[in-house]
Design an enzyme around this catalytic site. Structure first.
Site, PDB file in Angstrom:
ATOM      1  N   GLY A 224       0.857  -1.177   0.000  1.00 42.34           N
ATOM      2  CA  GLY A 224       0.000   0.000   0.000  1.00 42.34           C
ATOM      3  C   GLY A 224       0.894   1.226   0.000  1.00 42.34           C
ATOM      4  N   ILE A 225       0.689   2.121  -0.950  1.00 46.33           N
ATOM      5  CA  ILE A 225       1.604   3.257  -1.104  1.00 46.33           C
ATOM      6  C   ILE A 225       1.289   4.397  -0.138  1.00 46.33           C
ATOM      7  CG2 ILE A 225       2.092   2.722  -3.515  1.00 46.33           C
ATOM      8  CD1 ILE A 225       0.137   4.890  -4.342  1.00 46.33           C
ATOM      9  N   ASP A 226       0.151   4.347   0.524  1.00 48.36           N
ATOM     10  CA  ASP A 226      -0.241   5.359   1.499  1.00 48.36           C
ATOM     11  C   ASP A 226       0.213   4.917   2.885  1.00 48.36           C
ATOM     12  OD1 ASP A 226      -1.439   7.201   3.142  1.00 48.36           O
ATOM     13  OD2 ASP A 226      -3.486   6.820   2.475  1.00 48.36           O
ATOM     14  N   THR A 227       1.145   5.664   3.482  1.00 54.12           N
ATOM     15  CA  THR A 227       1.663   5.295   4.795  1.00 54.12           C
ATOM     16  C   THR A 227       0.979   6.051   5.930  1.00 54.12           C
ATOM     17  OG1 THR A 227       3.419   6.972   4.727  1.00 54.12           O
ATOM     18  CG2 THR A 227       3.932   4.791   3.816  1.00 54.12           C
ATOM     19  N   SER A 228      -0.054   6.791   5.634  1.00 59.83           N
ATOM     20  CA  SER A 228      -0.700   7.595   6.685  1.00 59.83           C
ATOM     21  C   SER A 228      -1.310   6.733   7.789  1.00 59.83           C
ATOM     22  CB  SER A 228      -1.782   8.498   6.078  1.00 59.83           C
ATOM     23  OG  SER A 228      -2.836   7.731   5.512  1.00 59.83           O
TER      24      SER A 228
END
Length: 449
Positions: free
Chosen positions: A357-361
């Site tokens: 998953g490229i979103d690390t939030s």
């Protein structure tokens, strides 16, 4: 079988032979990819040779698949499964394509871990005996979207197989959000009396009633949005459970001891969330006629699962690798580590590739502050997105961190920590990279399986 599908099958099997017998490499994804490139519909030619169980959901697919496979082996012997966790259409094609078939010509059972978005692709070709649904939590928003979008992807696939039985986590309200005609079995926890009228914390996903989108209330919560839920505006509530955990006896980082339907079991992994995985495997086993005694024997195996609480000896350091990928999974891992009675060091590895998953939030929604309530003594941060994790852990109160952006130095970092025990919390590709380093240095046999 058409000429095209015959060619696809031949080339897929040939590539598998070359990988395994010539190059001694693991994996079924490449043979499946080659086969589907030649014939995108090759699954249509081979799927009817198997009775299939599809296991999907956000967390726990790999361990649930492994435990379910062990359970069913007690009755049926050889079970086909994608044990490496290659759970998209190419990997599953490769798994079925290269499976060793019974000599008597009977249909073997195939227990397949399936990526949530791939159910709808696979049910074009495969009509399974059962769909097994573990849970749905917010995960990889770039791929799946919010949880209701994820569930829609799953039920769009299930709709193509209306005769298959749905075996679902009854503690998860989202699994009641459809009008599918499939027969259903629910499992869950009945470990405590009602604690009264409570609601989940404000930032918890999936706590809306499917009847009117009102906030659900609970008699008790196991974790996240799972528990004995009910609506205060109508008669919507948790369904009757066919099989349930009736008691949690002991939780440690190394094992979990619990009762299902009044019988005591133990699995050699820690964490409350892994008891759900065992309960799922138990429920599938009972559905297929496996006895509690046989399931007890299956759970006695202490074989480790790829990347799921593997324990590796690195020059006297007891290293445990745990996969994390979303807030709920990270929080449950932190709760598991909190049961550790000895001092330990933590290595936190974050990548943001497609498989992670490229979103690390999501790391900001995990409760790393709770680590202060454990016996943590030392913190290491690494991976391709080490800066993100470094800042998150600083904000959680851990300012003095060793930093290793290059995981080729990770093994040496493990050796230098001040404690005997080391817990490594890693996203998927970071875990693969570290295991490859451990394999290169001879601490494990292979980096990819």
């Amino acid at each position: 079988m058409t000429f095209r599908s015959s060619l696809a099958t031949f080339m897929g099997k040939t590539s598998y032979w070359a990988l395994h017998d010539v190059l001694h490499r693991g994996g079924t994804s490449l043979p499946g990819k080659i086969a589907t490139e030649i014939d995108p519909d090759v699954l249509k030619s081979i799927a009817d040779n198997f009775d299939v169980i599809m296991i999907t959901g956000t967390n726990g697919k790999t361990l649930t698949t492994a435990l379910t496979t062990r359970v069913l082996q007690e009755k049926f012997g050889n079970i086909i499964t994608n044990k490496s966790g290659s759970n998209m259409i190419q990997g599953i094609t490769g798994t079925l394509l290269t499976a060793k078939m019974p000599k008597d010509g009977s249909k073997p059972l195939a227990v397949l871990e399936v990526d949530e978005a791939n159910i709808v692709l696979l049910t074009k070709y495969i009509k399974p005996k059962a769909f097994v649904l573990t849970n749905i939590f917010r995960d990889q928003l770039d791929r799946y979207g919010e949880i209701y979008t994820t569930y829609q992807k799953i039920i769009d696939g299930i709709a193509a197989a209306p005769d298959a039985t749905i075996i679902a986590n009854g503690d998860s309200p989202i699994f009641r959000r459809d009008n599918l005609p499939n027969p259903r079995i629910f499992y869950g926890f009945k470990t405590q009396p009602s604690v009264g009228d409570i609601t989940a914390p404000a930032n918890t996903d999936g706590v809306l009633s499917p009847t009117d989108n009102s906030i659900l209330h609970y008699h008790y919560i196991t974790y996240a949005n799972l528990g004995d839920y009910y609506s205060t505006t109508d008669d919507f509530k948790r369904p009757e459970l066919t099989n349930c955990v009736t008691k949690v006896n002991e939780l440690t980082p190394k094992y979990s001891n619990f009762d299902i339907d009044g019988t005591t079991f133990q699995i050699e992994v820690g964490g409350l969330y892994n008891i759900y995985n065992a309960l799922t495997a138990y429920t599938v086993g009972r559905f297929f006629g496996v006895t509690p005694e046989q399931i007890h024997h299956a759970f006695e195996s202490n074989a480790q699962i790829f990347g799921r609480q593997e324990t590796i000896n690195v020059d006297g350091k007891e290293v445990t690798i745990v996969l994390i990928k979303n807030p709920v999974g990270a929080n449950q891992t932190i709760d598991m580590v909190a049961t550790e009675k000895d001092d330990y060091s933590l290595m936190a590895l974050l990548n943001a590739n497609y498989a992670d998953g490229i979103d690390t939030s999501w790391i900001w929604d995990a409760n790393f502050e709770k680590l202060h309530d454990t016996r943590i003594k030392h913190v290491i941060t690494g991976g391709e997105r080490y800066k993100d994790f470094n800042v998150r852990l600083k904000m959680a109160g851990f300012p003095d961190q060793e930093i290793y952006p290059d995981l080729s130095q990770g093994v040496e970092a493990i050796k230098s920590v001040p404690t005997k025990k080391v817990y490594i919390l890693a996203t998927y590709t970071a875990m693969l990279q570290l295991r490859a380093e451990l394999a290169d240095k001879g601490y494990i046999k292979g980096g990819m399986e």
